[in-house]
Structure formats: C-alpha cells, structure tokens
Design a protein around this motif. Structure first.
Motif, short mmCIF file in Angstrom:
data_model
loop_
_atom_site.label_atom_id
_atom_site.label_comp_id
_atom_site.label_asym_id
_atom_site.label_seq_id
_atom_site.Cartn_x
_atom_site.Cartn_y
_atom_site.Cartn_z
N UNK A 28 -4.23 1.69 -11.19
CA UNK A 28 -3.91 0.35 -10.72
C UNK A 28 -4.06 0.17 -9.22
N UNK A 29 -3.84 -1.05 -8.82
CA UNK A 29 -3.99 -1.48 -7.42
C UNK A 29 -3.13 -0.66 -6.46
N UNK A 30 -3.74 -0.28 -5.34
CA UNK A 30 -3.04 0.40 -4.25
C UNK A 30 -2.47 1.76 -4.66
N UNK A 31 -3.09 2.38 -5.64
CA UNK A 31 -2.67 3.71 -6.11
C UNK A 31 -3.85 4.67 -6.06
N UNK A 56 -9.61 3.15 0.46
CA UNK A 56 -8.31 2.63 0.88
C UNK A 56 -7.14 3.47 0.40
N UNK A 57 -7.39 4.45 -0.48
CA UNK A 57 -6.29 5.24 -1.04
C UNK A 57 -6.57 6.73 -0.93
N UNK A 58 -5.51 7.53 -1.11
CA UNK A 58 -5.63 8.97 -1.22
C UNK A 58 -6.40 9.60 -0.09
N UNK A 59 -7.35 10.47 -0.45
CA UNK A 59 -8.16 11.18 0.52
C UNK A 59 -9.50 10.50 0.79
N UNK A 60 -9.69 9.31 0.24
CA UNK A 60 -10.91 8.55 0.52
C UNK A 60 -10.78 7.81 1.84
N UNK A 61 -11.93 7.37 2.38
CA UNK A 61 -11.91 6.57 3.60
C UNK A 61 -11.20 5.25 3.35
N UNK A 173 0.55 6.77 1.39
CA UNK A 173 -0.30 7.09 2.54
C UNK A 173 -1.20 5.93 2.96
N UNK A 174 -1.20 4.86 2.20
CA UNK A 174 -2.09 3.75 2.51
C UNK A 174 -1.66 3.01 3.78
N UNK A 175 -2.58 2.71 4.68
CA UNK A 175 -2.25 1.85 5.80
C UNK A 175 -2.09 0.40 5.33
N UNK A 176 -1.41 -0.40 6.14
CA UNK A 176 -1.11 -1.78 5.75
C UNK A 176 -2.38 -2.57 5.46
N UNK A 177 -3.43 -2.35 6.26
CA UNK A 177 -4.65 -3.14 6.04
C UNK A 177 -5.26 -2.83 4.68
N UNK A 178 -5.18 -1.56 4.24
CA UNK A 178 -5.75 -1.20 2.94
C UNK A 178 -4.95 -1.82 1.81
#
Length: 260
Positions: A28-31, A56-61, A173-178
């Motif tokens: 799902x979204x943001x996971x 935008x998540x995890x170990x990805x850019x 770990x997601x930044x707010x923009x992501x």
C-alpha cells in the motif's frame, strides 16, 4: 539486496525470496516491502516472491517529483527485467492494487494471474472514504491519528491481541515530501477506462468492513474487468490479508494454482 536504476535515473531496491512460479507482491501507499513480512512466508513456499521499495520508500531513492500509480507499474517492469523474470503473477493490495491494474493493462505480456486486494478503480467511478474517516486521520494529535489508522486497518479484538509493531501504517523512514507524493499518486489514480482491456485472470478480494477503502469498490472492479472473480471476507477491515491471513492466503493461493 539487489538494486536497479530506472530509465529516469531512480535507484530502486527490490527483494527476491523463495522459489517457483514468480509472484510480485505490491504493498500500500507510503509503505515499503515490509508490509508483506507477516504473510510473505505463505507465498514463499511455492513461489519466487518479488517485492520492491517504491520510489520514495525503504532503500529506494526518494526524488521530490511527481509519482503516479502508472509510473510505479513501469518501475515494477524495470525490476522484473533486472531479475530476469519475463512473466509473473501479481498480487497488489491497497495502492498496490492500483499499481497492479496499470501493470496488467499496460504490460499484459508480463502478467499471469492478477489479484487485486482492498483496491479501487479510482477517479470519478471510485468510492471514496467518507469525511469522518478523513477527519480521524487528519487530527493534529499524531498518536490519535495513528490509532485511528490502526482501527481502520484491524478490528479492535485483533489490535488488543497484537500490540505491534505494525508494518502497514507507513514507512517511518520516508521524508515528508515523499509521503505527499505518494498520497497524490494514490489520489490521482484512475484506471476505469483501462480496466476492460485487462486479459489476465483476475481475483478481486476485499474485507466487508473496510471503510478506509470502501468495500463498495470491489464489485466495481470485478464488474469492469472481464471474467473477474469477487471474494469478500466477512468482518475484515483494510489489512484483511494479515488479520484474516488464515482465510486470505489460502484463497489467493488457490486462485493462483487454478490459473497456473
């Protein structure tokens, strides 16, 4: 943990486990991929399971640029290419189901059987959550908002017996923009016109008590995709695949076996 770089220069992390017929699991979204940790073993036993951390998540850019569910589907194809997988079954839940819709519509040769869990066609035809749900998630008290989200995902009895940690309420770990970009991607999803072109055998699964992504979306999807099967899990909320694992995993595995 392998990485691959997309044509637009974004590095994606992906994970491969198990062995057998390839199965892509989309969260799902943001996971990140940990969404699947509580149930992944159910599928690893007979499948080569492939997950990825969305951009935008995890170990990805985590580039600060627009994301779309259709773009996430293209990222999945990049991962499959790097993993040497020509064709895979696909099981997407929540926003992952939206991504899976585009994967099946845009890349039919890459998708075997398709499972869409707690998902929506989006756009003007999708059924949105009501304003009470929106307000509960937007309250300024972060602890209260998180509790509201948990109660949309799981029943009170399950929460009382399972104190966490929970893998379905967002990647910390997601930044707010992501997070904002993921929200926009999910909200902007509209695959209604593309759904009739899906040729993959399709199973639509939803919990009857899901108000986070209302259960009324399930028959919309099933009615729009040719030949789709619809299965509702009584009493389940949004995270049906975890709380009702004993029902959901065998259901999905049976469908995949029937369409091997």
């Amino acid at each position: 943990m392998p990485y691959v770089t997309t044509p637009d220069g974004v590095k994606l992390s992906y994970q491969v486990r198990g062995g057998g017929r390839p199965l892509v699991l989309l969260q799902g979204q943001a996971n990140d991929h940990r969404w699947w940790d509580p149930v992944r073993a159910d599928f690893d036993a007979g499948h080569l399971t492939i997950t990825l951390d969305y951009r935008g998540t995890g170990d990805s850019d985590k580039p600060d640029e627009p994301y779309t569910t259709r773009g996430f589907a293209a990222d999945v194809v990049t991962v499959l290419d790097d993993a040497g997988v020509a064709r895979a079954d696909v099981y997407g839940t929540s926003m992952g189901g939206r991504v899976a819709q585009w994967l099946a519509a845009d890349h039919p040769g890459r998708v075997g059987a398709l499972v869409l869990g707690c998902s929506s066609p989006g756009g003007a035809h999708g059924i949105e959550r009501d304003n009470d749900v929106r307000r509960s998630l937007a309250q300024p008290d972060r602890a209260a908002a998180e509790r509201a989200l948990l109660e949309l995902m799981y029943t009170p009895a399950w929460l009382a017996a399972h104190p966490g940690p929970y893998h379905t309420i967002g990647d910390p770990r997601m930044p707010a923009h992501a997070r904002r970009r993921h929200l926009a991607a999910s909200a902007g999803h509209d695959a209604w016109d593309a759904l009739p072109s899906i040729t993959a055998p399709t199973l639509v699964v939803h919990g009857t008590d899901d108000v986070f992504n209302p259960a009324a979306n399930a028959p919309l999807l099933a009615g729009r995709i040719p030949g789709a099967e619809l299965r509702l899990i009584e009493g389940a909320r949004h995270a049906y695949f975890e709380e009702f694992r004993h029902v959901a995993s065998p259901m999905v595995l049976d469908f995949l076996r029937r369409h091997a």
